[in-house]
Design an enzyme around this catalytic site. Structure first.
Site, PDB file in Angstrom:
ATOM      1  N   CYS A  89       0.849  -1.188   0.000  1.00  0.00           N
ATOM      2  CA  CYS A  89       0.000   0.000   0.000  1.00  0.00           C
ATOM      3  C   CYS A  89       0.883   1.235   0.000  1.00  0.00           C
ATOM      4  O   CYS A  89       1.881   1.281   0.725  1.00  0.00           O
ATOM      5  CB  CYS A  89      -0.897  -0.018   1.235  1.00  0.00           C
ATOM      6  SG  CYS A  89      -2.010   1.401   1.373  1.00  0.00           S
ATOM      7  N   HIS A 131      -8.968  -3.375  -2.694  1.00  0.00           N
ATOM      8  CA  HIS A 131      -8.065  -2.598  -1.841  1.00  0.00           C
ATOM      9  C   HIS A 131      -8.515  -1.133  -1.763  1.00  0.00           C
ATOM     10  O   HIS A 131      -8.601  -0.559  -0.670  1.00  0.00           O
ATOM     11  CB  HIS A 131      -6.639  -2.703  -2.413  1.00  0.00           C
ATOM     12  CG  HIS A 131      -5.597  -1.955  -1.660  1.00  0.00           C
ATOM     13  ND1 HIS A 131      -4.661  -2.590  -0.871  1.00  0.00           N
ATOM     14  CD2 HIS A 131      -5.319  -0.635  -1.569  1.00  0.00           C
ATOM     15  CE1 HIS A 131      -3.857  -1.684  -0.331  1.00  0.00           C
ATOM     16  NE2 HIS A 131      -4.238  -0.490  -0.743  1.00  0.00           N
ATOM     17  N   GLU A 132      -8.800  -0.529  -2.913  1.00  0.00           N
ATOM     18  CA  GLU A 132      -9.177   0.893  -2.926  1.00  0.00           C
ATOM     19  C   GLU A 132     -10.548   1.117  -2.306  1.00  0.00           C
ATOM     20  O   GLU A 132     -10.755   2.098  -1.588  1.00  0.00           O
ATOM     21  CB  GLU A 132      -9.106   1.454  -4.347  1.00  0.00           C
ATOM     22  CG  GLU A 132      -7.745   1.356  -5.012  1.00  0.00           C
ATOM     23  CD  GLU A 132      -6.576   1.824  -4.155  1.00  0.00           C
ATOM     24  OE1 GLU A 132      -6.731   2.766  -3.347  1.00  0.00           O
ATOM     25  OE2 GLU A 132      -5.484   1.238  -4.299  1.00  0.00           O
ATOM     26  N   HIS A 135     -10.190   1.230   1.381  1.00  0.00           N
ATOM     27  CA  HIS A 135      -9.736   2.543   1.874  1.00  0.00           C
ATOM     28  C   HIS A 135     -10.925   3.473   2.120  1.00  0.00           C
ATOM     29  O   HIS A 135     -10.949   4.211   3.111  1.00  0.00           O
ATOM     30  CB  HIS A 135      -8.803   3.221   0.862  1.00  0.00           C
ATOM     31  CG  HIS A 135      -7.369   2.852   0.993  1.00  0.00           C
ATOM     32  ND1 HIS A 135      -6.636   3.060   2.148  1.00  0.00           N
ATOM     33  CD2 HIS A 135      -6.507   2.297   0.105  1.00  0.00           C
ATOM     34  CE1 HIS A 135      -5.401   2.649   1.958  1.00  0.00           C
ATOM     35  NE2 HIS A 135      -5.285   2.175   0.733  1.00  0.00           N
TER      36      HIS A 135
END
Length: 166
Positions: A89, A131-132, A135
């Site tokens: 990351c 993953h995004e 976030h």
């Protein structure tokens, strides 16, 4: 348009659930351009708005020549088939840990005209989409690690000079 400074693990913005994008104006266009400019560097696959200090549901991606962005993304489909894949990351630099992710993912959101968009992918693109989106929900990939691996990762992160809360 600018390459924006990154926020690092320990910064509260990375653990905060993002607000939806409600205005589709010049400010939102500027944010998207900054996300695209900032992700357009070697070794970068994705970038979420909180990683540049903005608490809005927006991310950019740059995977195998496929470059774009999504506003207000939501994961609408994940394959049952998963794999453990090394993950890193930009907000947790230098640390890579095997993370379990679905092999295929589909994200739906909107573009700058508030028109629907769908992005899907397998393997690395699927990992990026998951993953995004994490976030934007206040999660880091470290939160998805098994307990012992997570302890090891947190210990290593706290020892780095980029760690935000030193």
């Amino acid at each position: 348009m600018a390459v924006r400074e990154l926020r690092y693990f320990g910064d509260p913005v990375l653990k905060t659930v993002c607000d939806p994008v409600l205005k589709f104006d010049k400010g939102t266009e500027s944010l998207v351009n900054d996300l695209l400019d900032t992700v357009d560097k070697p070794g970068r696959a994705g970038l979420a708005a909180p990683q540049i200090g903005v608490g809005l549901r927006a991310f950019s991606y740059n995977v195998h020549g496929q470059i774009g962005y999504v506003l207000n993304p939501e994961i609408v489909e994940l394959s049952e088939e998963t794999h453990e894949i090394d993950e890193g990351c930009l907000s947790v630099p230098e640390l890579w840990f095997p993370t379990t992710r679905a092999k295929h993912a589909v994200v739906r959101g909107v573009d700058l005209r508030n028109e629907p968009v769908t992005v899907q992918g397998k393997d690395v693109m699927a990992q990026c989409l998951q993953h995004e989106t994490d976030h934007l929900d206040g999660l880091l990939y470290l939160d998805r690690l098994a307990a012992e691996r997570k302890k090891q990762a947190l210990r290593q992160a706290r020892g780095k000079d980029w760690f935000w809360n030193r």
